[in-house]
Enzyme design. Structure first.
Site, PDB file in Angstrom:
ATOM      1  N   ASP A 100     142.696 -34.951  -8.658  1.00 23.10           N
ATOM      2  CA  ASP A 100     142.510 -34.577  -7.686  1.00 23.10           C
ATOM      3  C   ASP A 100     141.452 -33.846  -8.080  1.00 23.10           C
ATOM      4  O   ASP A 100     141.554 -32.192  -8.245  1.00 23.10           O
ATOM      5  CB  ASP A 100     143.185 -33.896  -6.327  1.00 23.10           C
ATOM      6  CG  ASP A 100     142.451 -33.462  -5.766  1.00 23.10           C
ATOM      7  OD1 ASP A 100     141.784 -33.643  -5.270  1.00 23.10           O
ATOM      8  OD2 ASP A 100     143.075 -33.168  -4.526  1.00 23.10           O
ATOM      9  N   HIS A 117     147.801 -30.309  -4.080  1.00 23.45           N
ATOM     10  CA  HIS A 117     147.676 -29.700  -2.267  1.00 23.45           C
ATOM     11  C   HIS A 117     148.195 -31.488  -1.255  1.00 23.45           C
ATOM     12  O   HIS A 117     149.251 -32.040  -1.534  1.00 23.45           O
ATOM     13  CB  HIS A 117     145.713 -30.425  -1.770  1.00 23.45           C
ATOM     14  CG  HIS A 117     145.333 -30.432  -0.775  1.00 23.45           C
ATOM     15  ND1 HIS A 117     145.282 -31.163   0.348  1.00 23.45           N
ATOM     16  CD2 HIS A 117     144.226 -29.103  -0.491  1.00 23.45           C
ATOM     17  CE1 HIS A 117     144.199 -30.998   1.351  1.00 23.45           C
ATOM     18  NE2 HIS A 117     143.736 -29.657   1.190  1.00 23.45           N
ATOM     19  N   LYS A 166     132.400 -30.406  -0.628  1.00 26.86           N
ATOM     20  CA  LYS A 166     132.726 -29.100  -0.901  1.00 26.86           C
ATOM     21  C   LYS A 166     131.437 -29.303  -2.778  1.00 26.86           C
ATOM     22  O   LYS A 166     131.734 -27.974  -3.425  1.00 26.86           O
ATOM     23  CB  LYS A 166     133.775 -29.008  -1.833  1.00 26.86           C
ATOM     24  CG  LYS A 166     135.206 -29.575  -0.723  1.00 26.86           C
ATOM     25  CD  LYS A 166     136.986 -29.425  -0.882  1.00 26.86           C
ATOM     26  CE  LYS A 166     137.809 -29.522  -0.723  1.00 26.86           C
ATOM     27  NZ  LYS A 166     138.590 -28.667   0.795  1.00 26.86           N
ATOM     28  N   GLN A 209     137.946 -29.725  -5.705  1.00 26.31           N
ATOM     29  CA  GLN A 209     137.534 -28.331  -6.498  1.00 26.31           C
ATOM     30  C   GLN A 209     136.550 -28.178  -8.026  1.00 26.31           C
ATOM     31  O   GLN A 209     136.408 -26.792  -7.745  1.00 26.31           O
ATOM     32  CB  GLN A 209     139.035 -27.343  -6.142  1.00 26.31           C
ATOM     33  CG  GLN A 209     139.676 -26.780  -5.147  1.00 26.31           C
ATOM     34  CD  GLN A 209     139.122 -26.713  -4.148  1.00 26.31           C
ATOM     35  OE1 GLN A 209     137.237 -25.568  -4.678  1.00 26.31           O
ATOM     36  NE2 GLN A 209     139.239 -26.970  -2.518  1.00 26.31           N
ATOM     37  N   CYS A 265     146.939 -26.036   2.919  1.00 31.74           N
ATOM     38  CA  CYS A 265     147.348 -26.829   2.872  1.00 31.74           C
ATOM     39  C   CYS A 265     147.870 -27.397   1.272  1.00 31.74           C
ATOM     40  O   CYS A 265     148.232 -27.920   1.029  1.00 31.74           O
ATOM     41  CB  CYS A 265     146.454 -28.331   3.018  1.00 31.74           C
ATOM     42  SG  CYS A 265     145.297 -28.310   4.167  1.00 31.74           S
TER      43      CYS A 265
HETATM   44  C1  LIG Z   1     142.168 -29.615  -3.773  1.00 29.14           C
HETATM   45  C2  LIG Z   1     141.848 -30.024  -3.225  1.00 29.14           C
HETATM   46  N1  LIG Z   1     142.711 -31.437  -2.805  1.00 29.14           N
HETATM   47  C3  LIG Z   1     142.396 -31.945  -1.949  1.00 29.14           C
HETATM   48  C4  LIG Z   1     141.475 -31.556  -0.418  1.00 29.14           C
HETATM   49  C5  LIG Z   1     141.391 -32.280   0.970  1.00 29.14           C
HETATM   50  O1  LIG Z   1     139.664 -32.821   1.019  1.00 29.14           O
HETATM   51  P1  LIG Z   1     139.410 -33.466   2.045  1.00 29.14           P
HETATM   52  O2  LIG Z   1     139.975 -32.696   3.694  1.00 29.14           O
HETATM   53  O3  LIG Z   1     137.640 -33.375   1.914  1.00 29.14           O
HETATM   54  O4  LIG Z   1     139.691 -34.620   2.295  1.00 29.14           O
HETATM   55  C6  LIG Z   1     141.156 -30.511  -0.808  1.00 29.14           C
HETATM   56  C7  LIG Z   1     140.468 -30.200   0.626  1.00 29.14           C
HETATM   57  O5  LIG Z   1     141.330 -29.531   1.371  1.00 29.14           O
HETATM   58  C8  LIG Z   1     141.788 -29.548  -2.024  1.00 29.14           C
HETATM   59  O6  LIG Z   1     141.112 -28.763  -2.541  1.00 29.14           O
END
Ligand SMILES: Cc1ncc(COP(=O)(O)O)c(C=O)c1O
Lengths: 151, 437
Positions: free
Chosen positions: B230, B152, B256, B233, B394
C-alpha cells in the site's frame, strides 16, 4: 480569531470539561444509553434514574473532546429534577441552538453552546450526549452514533 | 514547465552538510526553491480565520498545482470524448491520452509494461479489487492473510470480508510500541507456509514509519507468498521501483500525489493479473458477449468495466511529470527533514506523546497532548490558520493498540517550509496554554 475561540470554548465549557459534574456511573439506573462518535472516538454512557417520570439522578462516564464532555456534564446538571417530557423539549431547544445559533430564552446555562453552530465539525460533539439521552429515555438499547445523522 | 530545483549534486552537498552539522534548525532545507514551487499552488496563498494558511494535512490529500488543473481543463475544453469506443478524432485523442497516462504510471513506478497498470478510484478500490478477485479465487480455510498492526482500514476491512467468505484467517505483524516499528522477529515467526498473501503499508499514515517493504517482500517471496504494498503515502513522496521491491501488487491514489480525486492505481505483475477473474463487469472489459457467455479482455482492461475516469488519468499524468520535475528523491529528503524538525521541536514540549520512529520518518508527525483531545487541538489550530488532522486516521485498531482515542497529525509535502513548522509549533504551545491555564 480569539473571539471566535472564546465563543466556542466559553469559560463554563472549559470548566466543565476539566471538572465534569456527575461524572460517575449509577448503581441501579432506570435506563442508560451509550453514545459514540466514530469520527472523534467520543464515547460516553449516560445513566438515568427516574421515579414517576421525574429524573431523580443522572450521571455519565466516558471520554471525549472538551465540547462533548462539557455538554454531557451540563446536560446532567440541567436535567436533574426534570420530567422526561421536559428533557425532550430541552433536546429540541439544544438541537436548534447548536445547529442554528438561535437560543431559547429558557435554556439557561446551556446557552454557552450557542457558539458551536459556527463550527460545523463540532456540532456532533455537542449533541452526542443529547442523542444518548433520547436513546436512554426512549429505551433504545443500541449505542447511538452520530454517523447516521447529520447533526 | 519550470524546473525549480537546482542541480542534484549541490543539493546532496547541502543535505550532507546539514546532516553533519546537525543543524537542520531554521535553515530552510533548500533542496529546491519552494518560493517558485508555491507559485504553482495558488490555494496555499490565502488566509484562513485571519491567518496565513498552513496546509499540514497532506497525508489526507495533497494540493494540486495549476499544471494539473490546466491539464484537466484542457481535456474537457478540447478533447473530451469516450475512450476505446469511438472512431472519430476526439475519441482517438481521449483514448491516446488515457493510454499514455497508463504508460506514464508504468514508468513512474518502473513496471515492466503498461499492461500491468489498472486504473481504479484509489487505493481503497485497488485493494478491494485484489481481495475480491485474487482473494476469493485463491484463499481457502486454513490459509492465512498476513497484515500488520499499522494498516489503514482499507487494508484491513476488505481482507476481513474475504476471510469471512473463504474461511481464511487474518494474522497481524505487531508493532514494537509508540516508536511504531514493525516487530521484525515476529514477522519472521509469522511467515509460515499457511500464509498466502502478505499485504503491508509502505509509509504509515498514522505513525510515519517507513517500512522496509523490499526486504519484507523478498522474504515473503521465498515462501511463494503473494505480496501487496500500500503505497498511498509513499508513491508521490519517494522513488518507487516495483521491479526492485518485487511485490506482486502495489496500490496508490492520485489525489495524495498532486493528482485529482477519483483516480488511483493498481499495479499487478502481469503473470498474476492474467490468472485473475474480473472484479466488476459490463462494457469496456469484454471481447465478445453472447446472451449466456462472455469472453473477457486481457488485463488491464479486464479490470476496468464501464466508462472510466478519463480526466483523472490525464491529470495524474501531469502530476507525475510535475513531481519528477522536482525530483522524488529530493521531495523525500525534504519530507524527512521537515518531519524530523517538527518531531524534534515537538519533543521539547512537555506533556506531549509523539507516535512513530524518532528518526528517519516519512513526512508526518502524530501526537497527543496530555488532557487535550485531538479534536480540540485541531479546532483551535484551524483558528490560527493551521490545517491539521485529528482522529483515528482510519487506523482504529492501531489507536486501540496504542491506547489512545485519537491523535493530532501534521503531514507535510514539498511546498511546506520550516517557517510553517515553526508557526505550527508555536500554535501547539498556544493551544496547550489555552486548555491548561
Ligand atoms: C496508508 C493509506 N492507505 C490507504 C488509504 C486510502 O486511500 P484512498 O482513500 O485514496 O482510497 C490511505 C488514505 O487515506 C492511506 O493513508
Amino acid at each position: 480569531m480569539i473571539d471566535e475561540l472564546a465563543d466556542l470554548y466559553q469559560q463554563v465549557i472549559l470548566d466543565h470539561c476539566k471538572h465534569p459534574r456527575n461524572f460517575h456511573s449509577l448503581g441501579n439506573p432506570t435506563c442508560s444509553a451509550q453514545g459514540h462518535n466514530p469520527l472523534c472516538g467520543d464515547q460516553l454512557t449516560l445513566y438515568i434514574s427516574t421515579k414517576d417520570d421525574i429524573i431523580l439522578d443522572i450521571s455519565f462516564v466516558g471520554s471525549g473532546c472538551c465540547i462533548s464532555k462539557a455538554s454531557a456534564s451540563l446536560l446532567t446538571e440541567a436535567l436533574k429534577g426534570k420530567t422526561t417530557k421536559e428533557a425532550r423539549e430541552l433536546f429540541d431547544k439544544v438541537h436548534k441552538m447548536v445547529t442554528t445559533g438561535t437560543t431559547d430564552e429558557n435554556i439557561g446555562k446551556l446557552a454557552v453552546f450557542a457558539g458551536v453552530h459556527k463550527f460545523p465539525s463540532r456540532v456532533k460533539c455537542a449533541i452526542l450526549p443529547w442523542h444518548a439521552l433520547m436513546a436512554a429515555i426512549e429505551g433504545k438499547a443500541q449505542t447511538v452514533t452520530t454517523e447516521n445523522d447529520h447533526t | 514547465m519550470n524546473t525549480p530545483y537546482k542541480n542534484l549534486e549541490e543539493h546532496n552537498k547541502i543535505l550532507h552538510q546539514q546532516n553533519e552539522l546537525k543543524q537542520i534548525q531554521k535553515s530552510n532545507p533548500t533542496l529546491f526553491d519552494i518560493a517558485v514551487i508555491r507559485k504553482d499552488f495558488p490555494i496555499l496563498n490565502q488566509t484562513v480565520n485571519g491567518n496565513r494558511l498552513i496546509y499540514f494535512d497532506n497525508a489526507a490529500t495533497s494540493q494540486k498545482p495549476i499544471q494539473v488543473i490546466e491539464a484537466i481543463r484542457n481535456y474537457y475544453l478540447n478533447d473530451n470524448a469516450n475512450v476505446h469506443r469511438g472512431i472519430h478524432t476526439l475519441s482517438n485523442r481521449a483514448t491516446v491520452a488515457f493510454e499514455k497516462a497508463r504508460e506514464r504510471v508504468a514508468s513512474f513506478i518502473n513496471a515492466k509494461s503498461s499492461d500491468e497498470i489498472i486504473f481504479t478510484r484509489g487505493t481503497t478500490e485497488s485493494i478491494n479489487l485484489v481481495a475480491n478477485s485474487w482473494g476469493l479465487k485463491n484463499l481457502k480455510p486454513g490459509d492465512k492473510i498476513l497484515l500488520t498492526e499499522m494498516e489503514h482500514h482499507s487494508n484491513i476491512v476488505p481482507w476481513q470480508i474475504v476471510a469471512e467468505r473463504t474461511g481464511a484467517e487474518i494474522v497481524y505483524v505487531p508493532i514494537t510500541g509508540d516508536d511504531g516499528y514493525l516487530d521484525l522477529e515476529a514477522f519472521e515467526r509469522l511467515l509460515t507456509p499457511q500464509v498466502k498473501i502478505f499485504s503491508i503499508v509502505h509509509i504509515s499514515n498514522s505513525l510515519g514509519t517507513i517500512n522496509p517493504v523490499k526486504e519484507l517482500c523478498h522474504k515473503a517471496k521465498t515462501l511463494g507468498i503473494v505480496t501487496l504494498v500500500d503505497a498511498a503515502q509513499s508513491a508521490g513522496h519517494c522513488p518507487i521501483d516495483v521491479s526492485e521491491i518485487d511485490c506482486d501488487f502495489l496500490t496508490f491514489s492520485g489525489h495524495k500525489i498532486c493528482g485529482p480525486t477519483g483516480i488511483g492505481v493498481l499495479y499487478g505483475k502481469y503473470k498474476i493479473l492474467e490468472t485473475m477473474p474480473p472484479y466488476q463487469s459490463g462494457g469496456e472489459m469484454i471481447l465478445n458477449v453472447d446472451y449466456y457467455k462472455t469472453a473477457f479482455k486481457k488485463p488491464p482492461h479486464r479490470f476496468e468495466a464501464g466508462t472510466p475516469d478519463i480526466s483523472g488519468p490525464i491529470g495524474l499524468h501531469t502530476a507525475m511529470d510535475y513531481l519528477d520535475s522536482i525530483g522524488r528523491d529530493l521531495i523525500f529528503e525534504h519530507d524527512k527533514i521537515l518531519a524530523q524538525y517538527a518531531y524534534d521541536r515537538l519533543k521539547e514540549i512537555s506533556g506531549i506523546r509523539i507516535f512513530g520512529p524518532p528518526m528517519n520518518r516519512g513526512g508526518l508527525v502524530s501526537f497527543a497532548l496530555k488532557d487535550i483531545h485531538a479534536h480540540d487541538v485541531v479546532t483551535v489550530a484551524d483558528q490560527f490558520g493551521v490545517a491539521l488532522r485529528g482522529g483515528h486516521h482510519c487506523t482504529q485498531p492501531l489507536m486501540k493498540k496504542l491506547g489512545v482515542e485519537s491523535t493530532a497529525r501534521a503531514s507535510f509535502y514539498f511546498y511546506n517550509t520550516t517557517e510553517e513548522a515553526d508557526r505550527f509549533i508555536n500554535v501547539i504551545k498556544e493551544i496547550q496554554k489555552f486548555f491548561t491555564s
